[in-house]
Design a protein around this motif. Structure first.
Motif, short mmCIF file in Angstrom:
data_model
loop_
_atom_site.label_atom_id
_atom_site.label_comp_id
_atom_site.label_asym_id
_atom_site.label_seq_id
_atom_site.Cartn_x
_atom_site.Cartn_y
_atom_site.Cartn_z
N TRP A 211 0.88 -1.17 0.00
CA TRP A 211 0.00 0.00 0.00
C TRP A 211 0.92 1.22 0.00
O TRP A 211 1.73 1.39 0.90
CB TRP A 211 -0.88 -0.05 1.25
CG TRP A 211 -1.85 1.07 1.46
CD1 TRP A 211 -3.13 1.13 1.03
CD2 TRP A 211 -1.62 2.27 2.22
NE1 TRP A 211 -3.74 2.28 1.47
CE2 TRP A 211 -2.83 3.00 2.21
CE3 TRP A 211 -0.54 2.79 2.92
CZ2 TRP A 211 -2.97 4.23 2.85
CZ3 TRP A 211 -0.67 4.02 3.56
CH2 TRP A 211 -1.88 4.72 3.53
N PRO A 234 -9.01 -10.46 -0.59
CA PRO A 234 -10.03 -9.65 -1.29
C PRO A 234 -9.88 -9.77 -2.80
O PRO A 234 -8.82 -10.13 -3.31
CB PRO A 234 -9.72 -8.23 -0.80
CG PRO A 234 -9.00 -8.41 0.49
CD PRO A 234 -8.20 -9.66 0.33
N ILE A 238 -6.47 -3.43 -1.69
CA ILE A 238 -6.99 -2.14 -1.22
C ILE A 238 -5.84 -1.14 -1.31
O ILE A 238 -4.78 -1.34 -0.71
CB ILE A 238 -7.49 -2.27 0.22
CG1 ILE A 238 -8.63 -3.30 0.29
CG2 ILE A 238 -7.95 -0.92 0.76
CD1 ILE A 238 -8.84 -3.90 1.65
N ASP A 242 -7.91 4.13 -2.97
CA ASP A 242 -9.22 3.78 -2.41
C ASP A 242 -9.52 4.56 -1.14
O ASP A 242 -10.69 4.80 -0.81
CB ASP A 242 -9.28 2.29 -2.10
CG ASP A 242 -9.13 1.43 -3.34
OD1 ASP A 242 -9.65 1.85 -4.40
OD2 ASP A 242 -8.50 0.37 -3.26
N GLY A 243 -8.50 4.94 -0.41
CA GLY A 243 -8.65 5.70 0.81
C GLY A 243 -7.28 6.14 1.29
O GLY A 243 -6.50 5.32 1.77
N SER A 248 -7.89 4.13 6.91
CA SER A 248 -8.80 3.65 5.88
C SER A 248 -8.41 2.25 5.42
O SER A 248 -9.27 1.39 5.19
CB SER A 248 -8.80 4.61 4.69
OG SER A 248 -9.60 4.12 3.63
N LEU A 249 -7.09 2.01 5.29
CA LEU A 249 -6.61 0.68 4.93
C LEU A 249 -7.02 -0.34 5.99
O LEU A 249 -7.54 -1.41 5.66
CB LEU A 249 -5.09 0.70 4.78
CG LEU A 249 -4.40 -0.67 4.65
CD1 LEU A 249 -4.79 -1.34 3.33
CD2 LEU A 249 -2.88 -0.51 4.75
N ARG A 251 -9.44 -0.26 8.21
CA ARG A 251 -10.89 -0.49 8.27
C ARG A 251 -11.37 -1.27 7.04
O ARG A 251 -12.25 -2.13 7.16
CB ARG A 251 -11.62 0.84 8.39
CG ARG A 251 -11.39 1.54 9.74
CD ARG A 251 -12.30 2.75 9.93
NE ARG A 251 -12.14 3.30 11.26
CZ ARG A 251 -11.32 4.31 11.58
NH1 ARG A 251 -10.61 4.89 10.61
NH2 ARG A 251 -11.23 4.76 12.81
N SER A 252 -10.79 -0.99 5.90
CA SER A 252 -11.18 -1.74 4.70
C SER A 252 -10.76 -3.20 4.81
O SER A 252 -11.50 -4.11 4.42
CB SER A 252 -10.57 -1.10 3.45
OG SER A 252 -11.10 0.19 3.23
N ASP A 254 -10.45 -4.80 7.57
CA ASP A 254 -11.34 -5.39 8.56
C ASP A 254 -12.67 -5.78 7.93
O ASP A 254 -13.19 -6.88 8.16
CB ASP A 254 -11.55 -4.41 9.71
CG ASP A 254 -12.18 -5.08 10.92
OD1 ASP A 254 -11.70 -6.15 11.33
OD2 ASP A 254 -13.18 -4.53 11.45
N THR A 255 -13.20 -4.89 7.08
CA THR A 255 -14.50 -5.15 6.45
C THR A 255 -14.42 -6.24 5.40
O THR A 255 -15.25 -7.15 5.37
CB THR A 255 -15.03 -3.85 5.81
OG1 THR A 255 -15.18 -2.85 6.81
CG2 THR A 255 -16.37 -4.10 5.13
N GLN A 256 -13.40 -6.18 4.54
CA GLN A 256 -13.31 -7.11 3.42
C GLN A 256 -12.61 -8.42 3.77
O GLN A 256 -12.69 -9.38 3.00
CB GLN A 256 -12.56 -6.45 2.26
CG GLN A 256 -13.24 -5.23 1.69
CD GLN A 256 -12.54 -4.70 0.46
OE1 GLN A 256 -12.04 -5.47 -0.37
NE2 GLN A 256 -12.49 -3.39 0.31
#
Length: 645
Positions: A211, A234, A238, A242-243, A248-249, A251-252, A254-256
């Protein structure tokens, strides 16, 4: 007995035997392997309860990274893994028929590796290299193909500072996102192809990427490497686009991944903070606002490790002549504090990990959470697709921000004087499998070396005996009565108790034709925060010493003197205060040897005593900033102590 029973018995007995044997096999497998595998594989035959060191590289760029590709790198992810396993790798420049004019091969294969190509631009790189793909004829791709160095700066500036694609990606960037699927799939397939799932467990791969973010005003490096536990990842990496914030990395991911259904799991490793201009460890949130406990918790959760060294320098500690007492901090320090080449010199607070982790102790007093509770690894950051190529005597340069060799072999030194071959990541794990190694990263039982395969351990406990090093089961006892590197000390058993540390190291065994260097000493580094919130640091020789009994002749690079094949001691902190937060790590130092640059200066016959005889291409050999001698080393992850209140 009923006449039916004898007819049934012959049919039942074999089935019962098979069932019994299956249960015994399952029991044996569970007793051999305590690893809870997250994917299908055979348990490793070489499984050790008290763990073993595995050497690898978690920072590797191939042809899909913009900076590598614009410097002529053609290495595929599969070739990078093949190199890590011992295969010969051709590298640029290339002949007309595609033969590399140079090549590399490791003296010893690695145990694990991860290709970590930049996530932001893999779509554009694929697009500009694939005739017929939409976007291939765009002006951006024409710049990429006909002025690659210009494309390197243009594309990178747009993606890592402006957090944007460069206008060739169509509506909602769909063209570039679609183009990125091919390289991302190839990275996964190469990792699968080279991952040894048999019980021999000879080599482990990780799926991952880099990243690639930056701080626009200072040129500070905010890059992170993302490591996935297994093949569940994913659909696309990410990216910073994207953020444009580390949070942001996290949290993304964590979500994905981490909190999503399935077996996906990930962690993040910040790298070369020495070039972050202080922004990697600013003590603030990504937007510059005060850090809160939620942000600190998220960072601690996702970033258990930090990269203490790579080919762009070491990030352990700051050195300034006449000011810094720890002269070993001068090791591979860069002349600037940022990755963009701005001429701003480093300072103590511009990204050095000893200082940053000390700030973490102070932040914990305020927030109740230490956001910088990180262990250490090292890697190469090679842009040749050559994981583990960290030998001083075989350095060809690593590309990236260094000297390009796309069209010709560079005259003179193959890289900028301030760069180096990089280091290795070492993980203490029961076996060489993804889950075992990933667990080692997460619990921070890891360390970094500047290239040699030094083996080192650090334990801490409250009741280690003075003769622990002499006991045949010292490692078993150290685990039983304490914690290893990366761990946290429990509360002291009595008010006057002081922690004891077992520090042990073994020199790199080397190979028959290239023996390793003896060890000079092991140091203990202590950083504490007192009751007033002031930070203090101390560096002590725990075992061994710099007594001048070993050295190197810089005219020939021949080494002389003895040293130690092994070192071990139990060190007790005489100044321990149970009311102060602290962390401790050990630093293992080899005897002096010639740096890569001095080796090449000697091979070229450079005589700095006769300046008129020195070719212009080798002028750096006689530069005032040239350090001809180095002492290779290893840094363990710290052990932390936090007061109960």
């Amino acid at each position: 007995m009923s006449p039916v029973v004898p007819a049934i018995v012959p049919a039942i007995v074999p089935a019962m035997i098979r069932l019994l044997l299956g249960l015994l096999a399952a029991s044996a497998a569970s007793s051999v392997s305590a690893i809870d595998y997250s994917e299908q594989r055979q348990p490793c035959a070489d499984h050790r309860e008290f763990r073993q060191p595995f050497f690898g590289d978690l920072h590797v760029h191939t042809r899909y990274s913009l900076d590598a590709s614009t410097q002529g790198t053609r290495t595929s992810p599969a070739q990078a893994y093949g190199f890590a396993r011992g295969e010969t790798l051709p590298v640029q420049p290339w002949t007309d028929d595609g033969q590399g004019l140079r090549s590399l091969q490791l003296r010893r294969p690695l145990d694990f590796a991860m290709v970590s190509d930049h996530s932001e631009l893999i779509g554009e790189v694929a697009m500009c290299n694939t005739p017929g793909m939409e976007g291939y004829s765009s002006w951006q791709c024409l710049v990429y193909r006909y002025w690659p160095r210009g494309a390197f700066y243009l594309f990178n500036a747009w993606s890592s500072i402006k957090a944007s694609h460069l206008g060739l990606c169509g509506d909602n960037d769909l063209l570039c996102l679609e183009a990125a699927r091919g390289p991302w799939q190839e990275m996964q397939e190469a990792a699968e192809q080279h991952y040894d799932r048999s019980d021999e467990c000879r080599f482990t791969t990780f799926v991952g990427y880099e990243w690639t973010g930056g701080e626009p005003d200072s040129g500070g490096n905010l890059h992170r490497n993302v490591v996935f536990r297994n093949a569940s990842v994913p659909p696309l990496p990410i990216s910073f686009i994207d953020g444009p914030a580390a949070s942001s990395l996290w949290r993304s991911l964590d979500t994905q991944c981490n909190s999503a259904d399935g077996d996906c799991d990930s962690l993040v490793i910040p790298h070369n903070a020495n070039l972050s201009a202080g922004y990697m460890y600013s003590g603030l949130k990504d937007d510059g606002s005060p850090m809160d406990s939620e942000y600190a918790r998220l960072r601690r959760q996702f970033e258990p490790l930090a990269e203490i060294m790579q080919h762009k320098g070491a990030s352990e500690c700051f050195y300034q002549a006449g000011v810094t007492q720890d002269e070993l901090c001068a090791f591979e320090q860069q002349p600037v504090d940022n990755i963009s080449g701005l001429d701003t010199p480093p300072r103590p607070d511009t990204g050095f990990l000893r200082r940053a982790l000390g700030d973490g102790l102070s932040l914990e007093r305020e927030l109740g959470v230490n956001p910088y509770q990180q262990g250490f690894i090292a890697s190469t950051d090679t842009h040749l697709g050559a994981p583990g190529a960290a030998d001083e005597d075989r350095f060809l340069g690593h590309g990236g921000a260094g000297v390009p060799a796309a069209k010709e072999i560079p005259p003179g030194l193959p890289d900028k004087l301030e760069y180096n071959p990089g280091g290795l990541a070492v993980l203490w794990a029961e076996e060489n499998s993804r889950d075992a190694l990933f667990d080692a990263m997460r619990r921070r039982e890891a360390y970094g070396t500047s290239g040699p395969r030094i083996e080192t351990r650090l334990f801490a406990g409250w009741d280690y005996p003075d003769d622990l090093c002499e006991q045949p089961e010292r490692v078993k006892l150290a685990y039983k009565n304490g914690v290893p590197m990366g761990g946290e000390l429990s509360d002291p058993p009595t008010a006057d108790a002081s922690p004891a540390f077992m520090l042990a190291a073994r020199q790199d065994a080397g190979t028959p034709g290239h023996p390793g260097m003896p060890l000079q000493r092991i140091q203990i580094v202590k950083v504490r925060v007192d009751a007033a919130g002031e930070r203090h640091e101390q560096v002590l020789d725990a075992v061994g010493e710099d007594d001048g009994s070993a050295g190197v002749d810089t005219d020939t690079c021949e080494t002389w003197g003895q040293g130690h094949a092994q070192l071990c001691t139990v060190w007790r902190d005489p100044a321990f205060d149970a009311g102060e937060s602290a962390f401790y790590y050990s630093r293992v130092i080899e005897n002096p040897s010639c740096r890569w640059s001095q080796r090449q200066c000697v091979a070229a016959g450079v005589d700095c005593a006769a300046p008129e005889s020195v070719p212009d291409d080798y002028a750096a050999c006689c530069s005032a900033t040239h350090r001809p001698v180095i002492q290779e080393r290893a840094w363990t992850s710290p052990i932390w102590y936090t007061p109960a209140d």
